[in-house]
Design a protein around this motif. Structure first.
Motif, mmCIF file in Angstrom:
data_model
loop_
_atom_site.group_PDB
_atom_site.id
_atom_site.type_symbol
_atom_site.label_atom_id
_atom_site.label_comp_id
_atom_site.label_asym_id
_atom_site.label_seq_id
_atom_site.Cartn_x
_atom_site.Cartn_y
_atom_site.Cartn_z
ATOM 1 N N GLY A 141 -53.870 45.642 14.296
ATOM 2 C CA GLY A 141 -53.318 46.147 15.540
ATOM 3 C C GLY A 141 -54.020 47.345 16.141
ATOM 4 O O GLY A 141 -53.560 47.900 17.143
ATOM 5 N N ALA A 142 -55.138 47.767 15.575
ATOM 6 C CA ALA A 142 -55.857 48.927 16.097
ATOM 7 C C ALA A 142 -56.574 48.579 17.393
ATOM 8 O O ALA A 142 -56.832 47.408 17.698
ATOM 9 C CB ALA A 142 -56.858 49.441 15.063
ATOM 10 N N VAL A 143 -56.915 49.616 18.163
ATOM 11 C CA VAL A 143 -57.673 49.466 19.405
ATOM 12 C C VAL A 143 -58.873 50.400 19.340
ATOM 13 O O VAL A 143 -58.723 51.607 19.103
ATOM 14 C CB VAL A 143 -56.815 49.812 20.636
ATOM 15 N N ILE A 144 -60.069 49.836 19.544
ATOM 16 C CA ILE A 144 -61.314 50.604 19.509
ATOM 17 C C ILE A 144 -61.810 50.752 20.942
ATOM 18 O O ILE A 144 -62.094 49.762 21.614
ATOM 19 C CB ILE A 144 -62.384 49.908 18.646
ATOM 20 N N GLY A 145 -61.907 51.978 21.404
ATOM 21 C CA GLY A 145 -62.244 52.237 22.801
ATOM 22 C C GLY A 145 -63.664 51.847 23.174
ATOM 23 O O GLY A 145 -64.543 51.665 22.317
ATOM 24 N N THR A 146 -63.883 51.730 24.475
ATOM 25 C CA THR A 146 -65.201 51.413 25.019
ATOM 26 C C THR A 146 -66.269 52.366 24.512
ATOM 27 O O THR A 146 -66.096 53.583 24.539
ATOM 28 C CB THR A 146 -65.147 51.482 26.558
ATOM 29 N N ARG A 147 -67.348 51.815 23.997
ATOM 30 C CA ARG A 147 -68.519 52.543 23.509
ATOM 31 C C ARG A 147 -68.196 53.557 22.417
ATOM 32 O O ARG A 147 -68.980 54.496 22.184
ATOM 33 C CB ARG A 147 -69.252 53.205 24.668
ATOM 34 N N ALA A 148 -67.088 53.385 21.757
ATOM 35 C CA ALA A 148 -66.788 54.220 20.595
ATOM 36 C C ALA A 148 -67.755 53.894 19.473
ATOM 37 O O ALA A 148 -68.217 52.758 19.346
ATOM 38 C CB ALA A 148 -65.353 53.975 20.135
ATOM 39 N N VAL A 149 -68.064 54.886 18.651
ATOM 40 C CA VAL A 149 -68.878 54.684 17.455
ATOM 41 C C VAL A 149 -67.984 55.001 16.262
ATOM 42 O O VAL A 149 -67.652 56.154 16.010
ATOM 43 C CB VAL A 149 -70.125 55.575 17.457
ATOM 44 N N VAL A 150 -67.601 53.948 15.553
ATOM 45 C CA VAL A 150 -66.613 54.088 14.487
ATOM 46 C C VAL A 150 -67.330 54.301 13.160
ATOM 47 O O VAL A 150 -67.974 53.391 12.635
ATOM 48 C CB VAL A 150 -65.688 52.859 14.413
ATOM 49 N N THR A 151 -67.209 55.498 12.622
ATOM 50 C CA THR A 151 -67.887 55.874 11.380
ATOM 51 C C THR A 151 -66.919 55.980 10.209
ATOM 52 O O THR A 151 -67.364 56.079 9.061
ATOM 53 C CB THR A 151 -68.598 57.228 11.545
ATOM 54 N N ARG A 152 -65.615 55.992 10.496
ATOM 55 C CA ARG A 152 -64.611 56.136 9.445
ATOM 56 C C ARG A 152 -63.505 55.103 9.636
ATOM 57 O O ARG A 152 -63.346 54.540 10.721
ATOM 58 C CB ARG A 152 -64.006 57.542 9.469
ATOM 59 N N ASP A 153 -62.729 54.907 8.589
ATOM 60 C CA ASP A 153 -61.637 53.940 8.637
ATOM 61 C C ASP A 153 -60.636 54.277 9.734
ATOM 62 O O ASP A 153 -60.438 55.448 10.083
ATOM 63 C CB ASP A 153 -60.902 53.896 7.293
ATOM 64 N N VAL A 154 -60.010 53.240 10.277
ATOM 65 C CA VAL A 154 -59.011 53.388 11.341
ATOM 66 C C VAL A 154 -57.677 52.854 10.817
ATOM 67 O O VAL A 154 -57.610 51.724 10.322
ATOM 68 C CB VAL A 154 -59.437 52.623 12.614
ATOM 69 N N GLU A 155 -56.635 53.637 10.952
ATOM 70 C CA GLU A 155 -55.316 53.239 10.485
ATOM 71 C C GLU A 155 -54.744 52.116 11.360
ATOM 72 O O GLU A 155 -55.115 51.986 12.543
ATOM 73 C CB GLU A 155 -54.359 54.433 10.514
ATOM 74 N N PRO A 156 -53.831 51.311 10.816
ATOM 75 C CA PRO A 156 -53.208 50.240 11.614
ATOM 76 C C PRO A 156 -52.542 50.778 12.882
ATOM 77 O O PRO A 156 -51.982 51.876 12.883
ATOM 78 C CB PRO A 156 -52.164 49.652 10.652
#
Length: 215
Positions: A141-156
């Motif tokens: 159910g997570a949402v990753i924003g436009t052009r985000a750079v995800v380097t760490r875990d994302v919580e539900p």
């Protein structure tokens, strides 16, 4: 477990959107049911080549994406071989050029630091040109924003954005998140999901739980 659609194009006349489980062939990439990818720049059928980068068999790392995810145009999944080791005095990948430097071929993976699998939960929305780095786990159910750079875990059920990506807010209160995680609607048979669409689209988790006899 929801049975995958196993058809390539979800919509008649639309060749920019595909179900990923119908186009990915690499056994190290696991795609859940109805997860879709849209690309208005390149052929979405080539997702495996254009969007899953530095993913070489020698590392034995995997990309796992759950069911009912939405992946926007240009999203990238960058694996371990994009890294250069930070444990030696030089970041130059000497082991990669083992012939040049008379090194054992077995040491080739020492050219980079192994970060591990990328694991995406269910019902995750990954925005336009977002980048997910190796080793990252993203909850349901997570949402990753436009052009985000995800380097760490994302919580539900958490919205993240920026470079590097940071939490913006949770989508729901914790009790609602716990309820959705317990219900796991994405694992239901297709006909049950079809029947529950009015409740799913309404956005009332308690009503959904009641409809499934969970409350």
């Amino acid at each position: 477990m929801t049975i995958p659609a196993k058809k390539r194009y979800p919509r008649s006349g639309d060749r920019q959107t595909v179900y990923l489980d119908a186009v990915v062939t690499d056994p190290a990439i696991e795609i859940g049911a109805y997860t879709m990818y849209n690309d208005f720049v390149r052929d979405p059928v080539d997702f495996e080549k254009n969007n899953v980068l530095y993913h070489y068999p020698v590392n034995k790392d995997r990309l796992i994406i759950g069911s009912f995810c939405s992946v926007a145009c240009g999203a990238k999944f960058i694996f371990t071989s994009a890294n250069h080791t930070m444990t030696s005095l030089s970041t130059y990948p000497f082991p990669l050029f083992y012939e040049e430097w008379d090194l054992p071929v077995a040491q080739v993976t020492e050219a980079w630091d192994n970060k591990g699998d990328i694991v995406i939960g269910n019902d995750v929305w990954i925005g336009y040109e977002a980048v997910i780095l190796s080793g990252v786990h993203i909850g349901d159910g997570a949402v990753i924003g436009t052009r985000a750079v995800v380097t760490r875990d994302v919580e539900p059920y958490t919205i993240v954005g920026g470079v590097p990506a940071k939490p913006i807010r949770r989508r729901y209160a914790q009790e609602v998140i716990d309820l959705l995680e317990a219900v796991r609607w994405w694992d239901l048979p297709r006909e049950d999901i079809r029947r529950l669409l009015p409740v799913l689209r309404k956005g009332d988790a308690k009503e959904l739980a009641c409809a499934l006899g969970k409350l």
